[in-house]
Scaffold this active site. Structure first.
Site, PDB file in Angstrom:
ATOM      1  N   PHE A 111       0.817  -1.221   0.000  1.00 17.17           N
ATOM      2  CA  PHE A 111       0.000   0.000   0.000  1.00 17.17           C
ATOM      3  C   PHE A 111       0.846   1.265   0.000  1.00 17.17           C
ATOM      4  O   PHE A 111       0.362   2.339  -0.324  1.00 17.17           O
ATOM      5  CB  PHE A 111      -0.952  -0.011   1.210  1.00 17.17           C
ATOM      6  CG  PHE A 111      -0.384   0.597   2.458  1.00 17.17           C
ATOM      7  CD1 PHE A 111       0.500  -0.100   3.250  1.00 17.17           C
ATOM      8  CD2 PHE A 111      -0.728   1.884   2.826  1.00 17.17           C
ATOM      9  CE1 PHE A 111       1.033   0.468   4.397  1.00 17.17           C
ATOM     10  CE2 PHE A 111      -0.201   2.468   3.978  1.00 17.17           C
ATOM     11  CZ  PHE A 111       0.686   1.749   4.766  1.00 17.17           C
ATOM     12  N   LYS A 112       2.123   1.136   0.350  1.00 12.72           N
ATOM     13  CA  LYS A 112       2.981   2.324   0.402  1.00 12.72           C
ATOM     14  C   LYS A 112       3.117   3.007  -0.954  1.00 12.72           C
ATOM     15  O   LYS A 112       3.410   4.199  -1.029  1.00 12.72           O
ATOM     16  CB  LYS A 112       4.335   1.954   0.979  1.00 12.72           C
ATOM     17  CG  LYS A 112       4.222   1.582   2.448  1.00 12.72           C
ATOM     18  CD  LYS A 112       5.553   1.358   3.116  1.00 12.72           C
ATOM     19  CE  LYS A 112       5.417   1.216   4.615  1.00 12.72           C
ATOM     20  NZ  LYS A 112       4.734  -0.046   5.017  1.00 12.72           N
ATOM     21  N   ASP A 113       2.894   2.254  -2.032  1.00 12.36           N
ATOM     22  CA  ASP A 113       2.934   2.865  -3.367  1.00 12.36           C
ATOM     23  C   ASP A 113       1.924   4.005  -3.504  1.00 12.36           C
ATOM     24  O   ASP A 113       2.162   4.964  -4.235  1.00 12.36           O
ATOM     25  CB  ASP A 113       2.597   1.824  -4.440  1.00 12.36           C
ATOM     26  CG  ASP A 113       3.747   0.851  -4.686  1.00 12.36           C
ATOM     27  OD1 ASP A 113       4.911   1.273  -4.611  1.00 12.36           O
ATOM     28  OD2 ASP A 113       3.460  -0.325  -4.980  1.00 12.36           O
TER      29      ASP A 113
END
Ligand SMILES: *Cc1c(COP(=O)(O)O)cnc(C)c1O
Length: 462
Positions: A111-113
């Site tokens: 999810f860091k993208d």
């Protein structure tokens, strides 16, 4: 928009300055001094928008007039053009009524993208305008490093130096970092563990003058722009599920408290959210806080969900600041106490206030495996170990009367070993990474020594 420090004793900054600043000079974190809100009528309009257009509406008030709207839109559109799903964060309904919000369709499968694709483009935009270059330094135990590298690859105004512990990240994670060959990306494998990497980064920030006239910057989750970008998918999920009629709850795999704090912001902005459920693994400082007012430091125990293996949660300070009604002095005191004794307690009122919004549960490795197997057997659906902790937590609080959305923070193929061990299925990497193991790697191994790292950085940036 004006940004203030949670410890009340640092310069007030505007949005662009906050984007390129790490910690505030008083040791606090920057937050906006007011939180924009959307009245109910406006929510119905927002509910009709695409992910990108919604992002524009949610983020604009935080940026104020500092960046022209059409430029923000362009940054957003480019950032999410790298995602494999048209919806960016699609929803999966599982057979038994469980709802999963998939946040792993970006280039590095975590999810860091969602925040770091955006932050890379935003940094490049701000630095280009200022004709300034920065060196970003960071330490990673896996996911942050690859997402930051994909976000900054090819940026002309950024050199990124990413430290990872040699031999201590998974093969997929290492390959995702070291196969990006752009000349502004510098992977450094430190002969030590993740804590050693973090210690080196802290020392670099304490003597930042070692590279001539290049400011050092950070892209870890204390960067406000990352929080801001994460608020969007809470709105998007609620709109896809039921419009705004009935409050839903969210269960969130939590480490540094960045993701779930974005959910807290969404609630403050007017989104009908009932509860935010904090899922931890056995590194459970947050679960101990929300259940018994015990925020005390213990050592880190490695788990099957390594991106949640933390001793303390940096963004938790932002929540405290809000619960203490922006009393920076009180927060500075609490954090001083925490630094000295390794533990802090809040008043009963504040604890009760926080419990109205947050619930929590802690899921150990055995439960994590059990959930991965169960979800696969029941639904033919693979989840990664981080997501599994949130499914576990959601099930603790499911009273059947309201919807709980589980955030899926990583693709199962990012953690293939445990998934295969308990389901017998080897999760395949998506197509754009299918040849990952054949790609050329570039990194340098350096001793666990800050002077060696400094000397490498000072001769490598361009
Ligand atoms: C970083 C990460 C988390 C924890 O998110 P925080 O914002 O630090 O709470 C959870 N799951 C995965 C897969 C991550 O990469």
């Amino acid at each position: 928009m004006r940004y203030i420090s949670t410890r009340g004793d640092a310069p007030i900054l505007n949005f662009e300055d906050v984007v390129i600043t790490g910690l505030a000079s008083d040791g606090g974190l920057y937050v906006p001094d007011t939180i924009p809100t959307f009245p109910k009528e406006q929510l119905s309009y927002l509910a009709t928008l695409s992910y990108q257009d919604l992002a524009l509406e949610i983020m604009s008030p935080f940026i104020g007039g500092e960046i022209p709207r059409k430029d923000i839109k362009d940054i957003i559109d480019r950032s999410y053009s790298t995602f494999r799903s048209e919806q960016i964060t699609p929803i999966q309904m599982l057979g038994n009524g469980e709802v999963v919000l998939e946040l792993f369709h970006g280039p590095t499968l975590a999810f860091k993208d969602i925040a770091l694709q955006f932050l890379g483009n935003l940094l490049e935009y701000v630095l280009n305008k200022r004709e300034q270059k920065v060196a970003i330094v960071g330490a990673t135990s896996g996911d942050t490093g690859s997402a930051a590298i994909y976000g900054c690859q090819g940026c002309k105004h950024v050199d990124l130096f990413m430290l990872h512990p040699y031999g201590k990240v998974s093969d997929v994670q290492r390959k995702q970092m070291t196969t990006i060959l752009d000349k502004n990306i510098h992977n450094i494998a430190i002969d030590g563990n993740f804590d050693d990497c973090q210690t080196i980064i802290k020392e670099l920030f304490q003597s930042p003058k070692f590279i001539d006239n290049r400011p050092l910057a950070a892209v870890n989750s204390i960067n406000w722009a990352r929080i801001m970008a994460q608020i969007v998918y809470y709105f998007y999920a609620v709109f896809r599920l039921n419009g705004v009629d009935e409050p839903v709850s969210f269960a969130v795999p939590t480490g540094n408290f960045g993701d779930i704090y974005a959910g807290y912001m969404a609630k403050k902005m007017g989104l009908p959210i009932k509860k935010l459920i904090v899922a931890t693994n056995k590194n459970d400082i947050l679960n101990r806080f929300f259940t018994s007012n015990d925020y005390s430091k213990k050592g880190v125990t490695p788990s099957l969900s390594p991106s949640m293996d933390i001793q303390i949660s940096s963004n938790f300070e932002r929540l405290l600041f809000d619960l203490y009604k922006q009393d920076g002095k009180a927060i500075a005191e609490l954090m001083k106490e925490f630094k000295q004794s390794g533990s802090l307690k809040v008043s009963d009122d504040i604890l009760q206030e926080s419990q109205k919004i947050f619930s929590s549960a802690s899921c150990d490795d055995m439960e994590t495996k059990k959930i991965i197997a169960e979800v696969y057997n029941e639904n033919d659906y693979l989840v990664d170990p981080h997501t599994a902790t949130a499914i576990y937590a959601a099930r603790q609080f499911d009273e059947g009367d309201n919807m709980i959305v589980v955030l899926a923070t990583a693709h199962p193929a990012k953690f293939p070993d445990v998934v295969e061990e308990v389901t017998g299925i080897h999760p395949e990497l998506p197509e754009h990474l299918s040849d990952l193991f054949d790609r050329e790697e570039k990194y340098i191994k350096i001793d666990n020594n800050v002077e060696d790292v400094k000397s490498y950085i000072s001769k490598s940036y361009w």
